[in-house]
Each structure stands twice: as structure tokens, then as C-alpha cells.
Design a protein around this motif. Structure first.
Motif, PDB file in Angstrom:
ATOM      1  N   UNK A  31       0.839  -1.185   0.000  1.00 11.43           N
ATOM      2  CA  UNK A  31       0.000   0.000   0.000  1.00 11.43           C
ATOM      3  C   UNK A  31       0.884   1.248   0.000  1.00 11.43           C
ATOM      4  N   UNK A  32       0.326   2.394  -0.447  1.00  8.98           N
ATOM      5  CA  UNK A  32      -1.006   2.604  -1.013  1.00  8.98           C
ATOM      6  C   UNK A  32      -1.064   2.185  -2.484  1.00  8.98           C
ATOM      7  N   UNK A  33      -2.313   2.126  -3.023  1.00  6.28           N
ATOM      8  CA  UNK A  33      -2.525   1.819  -4.425  1.00  6.28           C
ATOM      9  C   UNK A  33      -3.279   2.978  -5.067  1.00  6.28           C
ATOM     10  N   UNK A  34      -3.435   2.924  -6.367  1.00  5.40           N
ATOM     11  CA  UNK A  34      -4.237   3.932  -7.064  1.00  5.40           C
ATOM     12  C   UNK A  34      -5.712   3.748  -6.725  1.00  5.40           C
ATOM     13  N   UNK A  35      -6.389   4.831  -6.474  1.00  5.30           N
ATOM     14  CA  UNK A  35      -7.825   4.763  -6.216  1.00  5.30           C
ATOM     15  C   UNK A  35      -8.161   4.958  -4.752  1.00  5.30           C
ATOM     16  N   UNK A  36      -9.329   4.526  -4.385  1.00  8.02           N
ATOM     17  CA  UNK A  36      -9.815   4.767  -3.038  1.00  8.02           C
ATOM     18  C   UNK A  36     -10.569   6.076  -2.957  1.00  8.02           C
ATOM     19  N   UNK A  37     -10.854   6.514  -1.744  1.00  6.17           N
ATOM     20  CA  UNK A  37     -11.633   7.730  -1.532  1.00  6.17           C
ATOM     21  C   UNK A  37     -10.880   8.971  -1.985  1.00  6.17           C
ATOM     22  N   UNK A  38     -11.563   9.835  -2.697  1.00  6.94           N
ATOM     23  CA  UNK A  38     -11.066  11.178  -2.979  1.00  6.94           C
ATOM     24  C   UNK A  38     -11.865  12.128  -2.085  1.00  6.94           C
ATOM     25  N   UNK A  39     -11.295  12.606  -0.978  1.00  4.76           N
ATOM     26  CA  UNK A  39     -12.066  13.427  -0.043  1.00  4.76           C
ATOM     27  C   UNK A  39     -12.671  14.675  -0.666  1.00  4.76           C
ATOM     28  N   UNK A  40     -12.017  15.220  -1.688  1.00  3.61           N
ATOM     29  CA  UNK A  40     -12.518  16.451  -2.301  1.00  3.61           C
ATOM     30  C   UNK A  40     -13.878  16.256  -2.943  1.00  3.61           C
TER      31      UNK A  40
END
Length: 314
Positions: A31-40
Motif C-alpha cells: 500500500x497505497x494503491x491507485x484509487x480509493x476515496x477522494x475526499x474532495x
């Protein structure tokens, strides 16, 4: 303290709101990887208005977990038994920014300066409350704020409620926000992290055809990590294929020396109250791969006032 074992409790749903982790299988690394939550973008929307950051993160994770468990319809309406579904949240810093903002306002202008819309965010149980309100869940509702063991403790409390017959299902959320207040308290950059786990009695899951992804096994919280392992039922005859550790467990070389270890905080940053529940998600990913051995999750040790150990089985 060990939990009772008369009624089997299983994991049926997992949801994440975590930058750098696209799906819970990614937790097995690296980790980390591409993706997941975008808080914006991921923390916006009508239902997110007038809520603190931790509550918005928790709602995103809970939405995914309930969908994964098959407990919502195509309109994201809860389809389970609302009166028998509990919400247990683990967070140590969740709404501290709201509390600090309120106290600063009182210091500057007095209580008349407080906003009626912002004041509910100062409740210590606000995150669990918002999750319950969103899905109409009317079972027991509580928040665990218990330091480094908080996430594992929350899973144990949810399991106890199901074992005791107080609930048939539980939404267990671990959440910590990234904000200036949390960073000052931690002394390092905080991490936006939310993970939700749906627990159900095995009978309830079977009755609706839900897929069990892991079984909650032995649990213990003691002052010593080695004692916690023993109390949780970790023995040489009960093989452990994966050990999910924190810094204290990573340094315990004499314990389960041959077991594969993953330290999520070393890769993702401080997780605090979200750690134990994120470990549970990683355990489910490991067990779903038909890997050999059980999974052990631990938190705490010599630098803390307690250590907790949770054993997860297929």
C-alpha cells in the motif's frame, strides 16, 4: 476479558472510505494503491451537509458495507430488520475538531455565538447517531473511544450484543479524520480513514443467503500482549497464517515468529480507532483467498495501557 462463544458471529459486508485503498483486498499489500476515496469529491452531497468530517467518512463506508452485505436496495434503503440492527463506532479523534471549534467560539463570543446546526456535532456519539438515522437503525447505538485497542474492542462489543440476543446484526465503523486539530494532537499528519464491517449471527446470515466472509473468534483485552494472545485462544494447535499487527506487535519477535505479518499503520499512517476494524477487513480478504491458517489481529502493548487480540477464522 473474553467474549462468550455460544452464538457464531460472521462478517457479511465490508466498506471503505480510505485514500490509497480501492478495495479491501488491497489491504494485503503493498500500500497505497491507485484509487480509493477522494475526499474532495467523496465527502460532498446533500446528505453530507451540516455533518462533521468523521461522520461523512463513516457514512460513505457504511453505505458500501451495507450494500456489500446485501442489506440495501437499489435506492440505498436499508432492507434488514432495523429494530435488531446495532451501530457501534470506534473513534478516538472523530469529532474533536467540532468540540474545539465550539469551545473557541464560546471563548470569543459566549454561548450565544454557537450555531444550532453545529452544536450536535459536539456529541461524543454523533457519528453512530448519523449512521443510525441515515438507515433507520433502532438497535443499541454506542461509540467506543478506547485508545489503540478501540477498533478491536468495538468489534467485540458488537459481537457481544449479537451473542446476547440484543441484536441480529451490527454495523461496526472505525473512523478518524484528517484535519488540523487531529494532526496537532497526534504530532504528525493525520489520516482520513473510515471502514465499516457488517456483523451478523450466522443463523441470520444463512436465513437470507448472505455469504460469510470471516467468523469472529476469540477476543481478549489485557495489560500484556502475550497474555492477550493466550486468552484469545491463540495456541500452537490453532495455526495462524496471518498476523495483523501494530508497532508493538511488529516488535514482538518471540511471539508467532513464523507467521506472516502486516502492519497497516506503517503503510497508511496513523489509524487510531480505525485500526482494529481495518484489520478485520484485511482478515476477511485473506480468508476469502482460501489461505491456510486463521488470522490474528492485535493492537497495543508496552507503550499503551492495554493490549487486545482478536482471532478470525474461516
Amino acid at each position: 476479558m473474553s467474549t462468550p462463544s455460544a452464538r457464531k458471529v460472521v462478517v457479511t459486508g465490508i466498506g471503505l472510505a480510505l485514500p490509497g485503498v480501492a478495495k479491501y483486498g488491497d489491504l494485503l499489500g503493498p500500500l497505497p494503491v491507485e484509487g480509493g476515496l477522494d475526499p474532495a469529491t467523496g465527502l460532498r452531497g446533500r446528505e453530507m451537509r451540516h455533518k462533521d468530517r468523521a461522520s461523512r467518512l463513516a457514512l460513505r463506508a457504511a453505505e458500501s458495507a451495507l450494500h456489500h452485505a446485501g442489506l440495501t436496495d437499489d435506492k440505498a434503503t436499508f432492507t434488514g430488520v432495523a429494530d435488531a440492527t446495532t451501530v457501534v463506532v470506534s473513534t478516538n479523534l472523530g469529532n474533536v475538531d467540532s468540540v474545539c471549534e465550539a469551545t473557541d467560539t464560546i471563548a470569543r463570543t459566549g454561548v450565544r455565538g454557537l450555531s444550532p446546526l453545529g452544536l450536535p456535532q459536539t456529541s461524543s456519539n454523533v457519528i453512530a447517531g448519523w449512521v443510525a438515522i441515515r438507515y433507520g437503525l433502532r438497535g443499541p447505538n454506542l461509540t467506543v473511544c478506547n485508545g489503540t485497542t478501540s477498533g478491536l474492542d468495538a468489534l467485540a462489543w458488537a459481537r457481544n450484543l449479537i451473542v446476547a440476543g440484543r441484536a441480529e446484526a451490527a454495523v461496526v465503523v472505525g473512523v478518524e479524520p484528517a484535519n488540523e486539530v487531529a494532526t496537532r494532537l497526534l504530532g504528525e499528519q493525520s489520516t482520513d480513514a473510515a471502514v465499516a464491517i457488517v456483523l451478523e449471527s450466522a443463523d441470520e446470515a444463512a436465513s437470507r443467503g448472505a455469504r460469510p466472509r470471516a467468523t469472529i473468534g476469540g477476543y481478549a483485552r489485557t495489560r500484556d500482549l502475550a497474555a492477550a494472545l493466550t486468552s484469545a485462544g491463540v495456541t500452537e494447535k490453532r495455526s495462524v497464517g496471518l498476523w495483523l499487527v501494530d508497532e508493538a506487535g511488529a516488535g514482538a519477535g518471540q511471539l508467532l515468529a513464523a507467521t506472516r505479518r502486516i502492519d497497516l499503520e506503517s503503510q497508511l499512517g496513523p489509524l487510531s480507532g480505525a485500526l482494529g476494524i481495518l484489520q478485520c477487513a484485511a482478515a476477511a480478504a485473506h480468508l476469502e483467498r482460501d489461505a491456510t491458517g486463521n488470522v490474528l489481529a492485535t493492537a497495543g502493548g508496552p507503550r499503551h495501557d492495554a493490549a487486545a487480540a482478536l482471532l478470525l477464522t474461516p
